[in-house]
Design a protein around this motif. Structure first.
Motif, PDB file in Angstrom:
ATOM      1  N   GLY A   1      50.088  33.556  34.831  1.00  0.00           N
ATOM      2  CA  GLY A   1      49.241  33.364  33.436  1.00  0.00           C
ATOM      3  C   GLY A   1      50.122  34.480  32.654  1.00  0.00           C
ATOM      4  O   GLY A   1      51.000  35.031  32.694  1.00  0.00           O
ATOM      5  N   LEU A   2      49.350  33.921  31.458  1.00  0.00           N
ATOM      6  CA  LEU A   2      50.641  34.571  29.843  1.00  0.00           C
ATOM      7  C   LEU A   2      49.610  36.241  29.927  1.00  0.00           C
ATOM      8  O   LEU A   2      50.934  37.694  30.152  1.00  0.00           O
ATOM      9  N   SER A   3      48.713  36.800  30.522  1.00  0.00           N
ATOM     10  CA  SER A   3      48.728  38.512  30.772  1.00  0.00           C
ATOM     11  C   SER A   3      47.031  37.772  31.555  1.00  0.00           C
ATOM     12  O   SER A   3      46.053  37.785  30.917  1.00  0.00           O
ATOM     13  N   ILE A   4      46.690  39.340  32.326  1.00  0.00           N
ATOM     14  CA  ILE A   4      45.170  39.808  32.981  1.00  0.00           C
ATOM     15  C   ILE A   4      45.441  41.079  32.844  1.00  0.00           C
ATOM     16  O   ILE A   4      44.522  41.680  32.895  1.00  0.00           O
ATOM     17  N   THR A   5      46.843  41.361  32.985  1.00  0.00           N
ATOM     18  CA  THR A   5      46.682  42.995  32.746  1.00  0.00           C
ATOM     19  C   THR A   5      47.114  43.854  30.431  1.00  0.00           C
ATOM     20  O   THR A   5      46.046  44.723  30.061  1.00  0.00           O
ATOM     21  N   SER A   6      46.293  42.952  29.750  1.00  0.00           N
ATOM     22  CA  SER A   6      46.276  43.182  28.810  1.00  0.00           C
ATOM     23  C   SER A   6      46.018  42.018  27.639  1.00  0.00           C
ATOM     24  O   SER A   6      46.067  40.812  27.448  1.00  0.00           O
TER      25      SER A   6
ATOM     26  N   ARG B   1      40.063  37.957  33.823  1.00  0.00           N
ATOM     27  CA  ARG B   1      39.311  38.388  34.408  1.00  0.00           C
ATOM     28  C   ARG B   1      37.711  37.990  34.731  1.00  0.00           C
ATOM     29  O   ARG B   1      37.798  38.478  36.188  1.00  0.00           O
ATOM     30  N   GLY B   2      37.363  37.780  34.118  1.00  0.00           N
ATOM     31  CA  GLY B   2      35.616  37.008  34.223  1.00  0.00           C
ATOM     32  C   GLY B   2      36.124  36.033  35.781  1.00  0.00           C
ATOM     33  O   GLY B   2      35.623  36.244  36.403  1.00  0.00           O
ATOM     34  N   LEU B   3      36.710  34.558  35.857  1.00  0.00           N
ATOM     35  CA  LEU B   3      37.314  33.696  36.358  1.00  0.00           C
ATOM     36  C   LEU B   3      37.582  34.251  37.824  1.00  0.00           C
ATOM     37  O   LEU B   3      37.394  34.536  38.846  1.00  0.00           O
ATOM     38  N   LEU B   4      38.349  35.258  37.966  1.00  0.00           N
ATOM     39  CA  LEU B   4      39.439  35.521  39.079  1.00  0.00           C
ATOM     40  C   LEU B   4      38.420  36.716  39.696  1.00  0.00           C
ATOM     41  O   LEU B   4      38.400  36.711  40.663  1.00  0.00           O
ATOM     42  N   ARG B   5      37.091  37.330  38.911  1.00  0.00           N
ATOM     43  CA  ARG B   5      36.444  38.302  39.046  1.00  0.00           C
ATOM     44  C   ARG B   5      35.745  37.784  40.283  1.00  0.00           C
ATOM     45  O   ARG B   5      35.546  37.690  41.467  1.00  0.00           O
ATOM     46  N   GLU B   6      35.383  37.223  39.576  1.00  0.00           N
ATOM     47  CA  GLU B   6      34.124  35.897  40.764  1.00  0.00           C
ATOM     48  C   GLU B   6      34.113  34.826  41.740  1.00  0.00           C
ATOM     49  O   GLU B   6      33.730  35.083  42.884  1.00  0.00           O
ATOM     50  N   LEU B   7      36.023  34.118  41.698  1.00  0.00           N
ATOM     51  CA  LEU B   7      36.506  33.762  42.675  1.00  0.00           C
ATOM     52  C   LEU B   7      36.672  34.672  43.842  1.00  0.00           C
ATOM     53  O   LEU B   7      36.266  34.743  45.181  1.00  0.00           O
ATOM     54  N   THR B   8      36.546  35.969  43.785  1.00  0.00           N
ATOM     55  CA  THR B   8      36.505  36.885  44.662  1.00  0.00           C
ATOM     56  C   THR B   8      35.338  37.248  44.781  1.00  0.00           C
ATOM     57  O   THR B   8      35.563  37.252  46.719  1.00  0.00           O
ATOM     58  N   ALA B   9      34.979  37.724  44.056  1.00  0.00           N
ATOM     59  CA  ALA B   9      33.088  37.527  45.267  1.00  0.00           C
ATOM     60  C   ALA B   9      32.999  36.638  45.477  1.00  0.00           C
ATOM     61  O   ALA B   9      31.982  36.701  46.719  1.00  0.00           O
ATOM     62  N   ARG B  10      33.028  34.380  45.306  1.00  0.00           N
ATOM     63  CA  ARG B  10      33.113  34.101  46.536  1.00  0.00           C
ATOM     64  C   ARG B  10      33.577  34.301  47.798  1.00  0.00           C
ATOM     65  O   ARG B  10      33.626  32.835  48.378  1.00  0.00           O
ATOM     66  N   GLY B  11      34.532  35.145  48.363  1.00  0.00           N
ATOM     67  CA  GLY B  11      35.567  35.004  49.197  1.00  0.00           C
ATOM     68  C   GLY B  11      36.713  34.294  49.107  1.00  0.00           C
ATOM     69  O   GLY B  11      37.185  34.159  50.351  1.00  0.00           O
ATOM     70  N   HIS B  12      37.347  34.074  47.885  1.00  0.00           N
ATOM     71  CA  HIS B  12      38.504  33.441  48.277  1.00  0.00           C
ATOM     72  C   HIS B  12      39.877  35.199  47.800  1.00  0.00           C
ATOM     73  O   HIS B  12      39.496  36.379  47.710  1.00  0.00           O
ATOM     74  N   ARG B  13      40.981  34.754  48.120  1.00  0.00           N
ATOM     75  CA  ARG B  13      41.722  35.718  48.092  1.00  0.00           C
ATOM     76  C   ARG B  13      42.828  35.029  47.158  1.00  0.00           C
ATOM     77  O   ARG B  13      43.389  34.253  46.637  1.00  0.00           O
ATOM     78  N   VAL B  14      42.623  35.916  45.441  1.00  0.00           N
ATOM     79  CA  VAL B  14      43.343  35.697  44.554  1.00  0.00           C
ATOM     80  C   VAL B  14      45.058  36.079  44.122  1.00  0.00           C
ATOM     81  O   VAL B  14      44.140  38.081  44.416  1.00  0.00           O
TER      82      VAL B  14
ATOM     83  N   ASP C   1      45.887  47.791  36.562  1.00  0.00           N
ATOM     84  CA  ASP C   1      45.459  46.898  38.240  1.00  0.00           C
ATOM     85  C   ASP C   1      44.583  46.794  38.330  1.00  0.00           C
ATOM     86  O   ASP C   1      43.474  47.674  38.858  1.00  0.00           O
ATOM     87  N   PRO C   2      44.019  45.533  38.115  1.00  0.00           N
ATOM     88  CA  PRO C   2      42.808  44.326  38.141  1.00  0.00           C
ATOM     89  C   PRO C   2      42.193  45.266  39.857  1.00  0.00           C
ATOM     90  O   PRO C   2      42.742  45.259  40.528  1.00  0.00           O
TER      91      PRO C   2
ATOM     92  N   TYR D   1      50.584  41.267  39.928  1.00  0.00           N
ATOM     93  CA  TYR D   1      52.460  41.772  40.132  1.00  0.00           C
ATOM     94  C   TYR D   1      52.765  41.241  38.947  1.00  0.00           C
ATOM     95  O   TYR D   1      52.762  40.040  38.472  1.00  0.00           O
ATOM     96  N   LEU D   2      53.724  42.453  38.324  1.00  0.00           N
ATOM     97  CA  LEU D   2      54.643  41.773  37.324  1.00  0.00           C
ATOM     98  C   LEU D   2      55.906  41.373  37.291  1.00  0.00           C
ATOM     99  O   LEU D   2      56.475  42.216  38.951  1.00  0.00           O
ATOM    100  N   TYR D   3      56.595  40.703  36.717  1.00  0.00           N
ATOM    101  CA  TYR D   3      58.300  40.491  36.608  1.00  0.00           C
ATOM    102  C   TYR D   3      58.747  39.858  36.271  1.00  0.00           C
ATOM    103  O   TYR D   3      57.994  39.641  35.014  1.00  0.00           O
TER     104      TYR D   3
END
Length: 375
Positions: A10-15, A26-39, A57-58, A64-66
């Motif tokens: 994605g464009l950015s999650i850190t800023s 941030r919201g989407l990935l947080r909830e995916l992790t809470a539901r037991g998925h690896r993100v 560092d969420p 990871y940055l590249y």
């Protein structure tokens, strides 16, 4: 419940500086992790965001940055290859090259997440998109769109998208909620980065009311406004407001103004994240009109619509406090029922199951045909 591995580019999650993508991810990935998925989230290391990282560092996703597409290919081929779903977002630098590489590398399913669907489609028609091409669209198993309604059918019919589904913006109710300790300081507030196509509406729906009602108190928060902007004297300015400060900002407003970009109005069914944030904070919303808004909030009941300065001033000066609070509470309940990040994570989970099953069925059908031809 099946556990999936998701990789997002994605464009950015850190800023969150100058973009609405970070809050959504941030919201989407947080909830995916809470539901037991690896993100996993992969982000291009851009100088602009490097200087303004409010979440470097969420905790809820391996991030990871590249530095280049070359480095992406070298370091993360295995990560992309082993994912159940690889999601490439809009405005990813060199997104066409990234998307083509993902198609060649991923063994699971792939998706394009368009946080800017109407803008993307307009620019595709002009041949001016560097993160998506007409040729790539049919290769993605899933086209996730911030815009719903007729646009989804248009994507499938005219652009060959295999499966177009809505994945709207959302809100985290743990971060956005009423704050009873804050008294309203402003009668009307607006939060948004400057854009040429929104500015005329801002001037109509906030500047002109401010000039007409000088006792009113107004505020605009957001970066990139030109130095030449003529601000009314009773309009306060905040250059940038970090997500952690949004709740207090909304709580300090009697009404929050929502303004929609021209392309989003033309497409309809394109809610702004500010709608859900303000409602979750218990702040009543005054919004411009666009097709499909009634599928998110009931006009006149959960949200108020305005087209002119007169409309704005009528709400600011004539709506009684009990009615103002009641409309805000109805909108808040609607958001908690339908528009949180948890709802979007559940939707993405369903879509993932759908496309993986479809791909499996397609593969089995191809194998049967091939076996028959060899018999």
């Amino acid at each position: 419940m099946t556990s999936y591995t998701y990789v997002f580019l994605g464009l950015s999650i850190t800023s969150s500086w100058g973009n609405g993508h970070a809050t959504t991810y941030r919201g989407l990935l947080r909830e995916l992790t809470a539901r037991g998925h690896r993100v996993v989230f992969l982000e291009r290391d851009l100088p602009f965001y490097a200087q303004n990282r409010d979440m470097p560092d969420p905790a809820f996703a391996r991030t990871y940055l590249y530095d280049s597409v070359g480095e992406l290919r070298e370091r993360f081929a295995l990560t992309v290859r082993e994912a159940d779903l690889v999601v490439v977002g809009s405005y990813v630098p060199d997104g066409v090259d990234v998307g083509a590489w993902v198609q060649k590398t991923a063994r699971g399913c792939t998706a394009f997440y368009d946080i800017d669907t109407p803008v993307t489609l307009r620019n595709l028609q002009r041949g001016k998109v560097d993160y998506l091409s007409r040729e790539l669209i049919p290769l993605y198993d899933l086209y996730l769109s911030f815009t719903g309604g007729p646009t989804l059918g248009f994507l499938e019919r005219d652009y060959g998208a295999r499966c177009a589904r809505p994945l709207y913006c959302s809100v985290d109710p743990d971060l956005y909620r009423p704050d009873p300790d804050i008294e309203p300081r402003w009668d009307l507030g607006y939060l948004g980065t400057y854009s040429d196509d929104r500015q005329p509406s801002l001037e109509t729906l906030l500047f002109k009311p401010a000039e007409a009602w000088k006792k009113g108190r107004y505020i605009v928060a957001g970066p990139q406004y030109p130095a030449s902007t003529m601000w009314p004297r009773n309009v306060e300015r905040v250059e940038h407001l970090a997500p952690g400060d949004h709740r207090a900002f909304y709580a300090a407003q009697r009404f929050s103004l929502n303004i929609t970009r021209r392309d989003m109005i033309a497409a309809g069914y394109s809610p702004s994240v500010r709608l859900f944030e303000a409602a979750a904070c218990g702040t009543p919303i005054l919004s411009d009109r666009w097709q499909g808004i009634e599928t998110f909030f009931v006009p006149g009941w959960e949200i108020a619509l305005a087209q002119t300065p007169v409309d704005i001033l009528r709400y600011l000066r004539e709506v009684k406090e009990p009615a103002r609070r009641a409309m805000a509470e109805r909108a808040r309940k609607r958001v908690l029922r339908e528009h949180t990040a948890a709802h979007r994570a559940e939707a993405l989970e369903r879509y993932t199951t759908e496309v993986l099953a479809f791909r499996g069925a397609r593969t089995r059908k191809h194998s049967v045909r091939r076996a028959g031809s060899l018999a």
